[in-house]
Design a protein around this motif. Structure first.
Motif, mmCIF file in Angstrom:
data_model
loop_
_atom_site.group_PDB
_atom_site.id
_atom_site.type_symbol
_atom_site.label_atom_id
_atom_site.label_comp_id
_atom_site.label_asym_id
_atom_site.label_seq_id
_atom_site.Cartn_x
_atom_site.Cartn_y
_atom_site.Cartn_z
ATOM 1 N N LEU A 7 -15.116 20.513 -5.021
ATOM 2 C CA LEU A 7 -16.482 19.781 -5.668
ATOM 3 C C LEU A 7 -16.503 20.784 -7.023
ATOM 4 O O LEU A 7 -17.426 19.970 -8.053
ATOM 5 C CB LEU A 7 -17.936 19.808 -4.941
ATOM 6 N N LYS A 8 -16.245 21.943 -7.190
ATOM 7 C CA LYS A 8 -16.745 22.944 -8.711
ATOM 8 C C LYS A 8 -15.480 23.508 -8.879
ATOM 9 O O LYS A 8 -14.321 23.578 -7.510
ATOM 10 C CB LYS A 8 -17.962 23.544 -9.030
ATOM 11 N N PRO A 19 -12.758 20.767 -10.359
ATOM 12 C CA PRO A 19 -12.872 19.859 -9.469
ATOM 13 C C PRO A 19 -12.466 18.622 -9.175
ATOM 14 O O PRO A 19 -11.416 17.878 -9.713
ATOM 15 C CB PRO A 19 -14.669 18.734 -10.469
ATOM 16 N N ASP A 20 -13.248 17.542 -7.624
ATOM 17 C CA ASP A 20 -11.570 16.486 -7.424
ATOM 18 C C ASP A 20 -10.787 16.922 -7.211
ATOM 19 O O ASP A 20 -9.820 15.784 -7.201
ATOM 20 C CB ASP A 20 -11.920 15.662 -8.337
ATOM 21 N N ASN A 39 -18.560 24.778 -2.324
ATOM 22 C CA ASN A 39 -17.324 24.859 -3.209
ATOM 23 C C ASN A 39 -16.253 23.310 -3.205
ATOM 24 O O ASN A 39 -15.496 22.521 -3.399
ATOM 25 C CB ASN A 39 -16.678 25.878 -2.951
#
Length: 76
Positions: A7-8, A19-20, A39
């Motif tokens: 996520l970050k 992220p992603d 996270n």
């Protein structure tokens, strides 16, 4: 080993995840901690963590971890 999506940006197992970016948690306990810290979250069943392609090395002997010795004899 649970598949997760970052996520970050954070460092995990020596890699800087963005992220992603999908990754695979080492254990279910690690996955639980990442979820609790915010996270990462669980990946959908169809998204699998893909290993990153290794960057090509210029000198193959240096990549093998061998020490490159130089001839230290004096020249005449």
């Amino acid at each position: 080993m649970p598949d997760m999506i970052a996520l970050k940006a954070f460092r995990y197992r020596g890699k800087l995840l963005q992220p992603d970016e999908p990754f695979e948690a080492l254990t279910s306990g690690h996955a639980r901690v990442h979820r609790a810290l915010g996270n990462a979250h669980d990946a959908p069943a169809k998204a699998k963590a893909k290993p990153r392609a290794a960057k090509p090395q210029d000198d193959p002997s240096a990549a093998s971890g061998e020490y490159l010795r130089r001839d230290m004899r004096a020249e005449d």
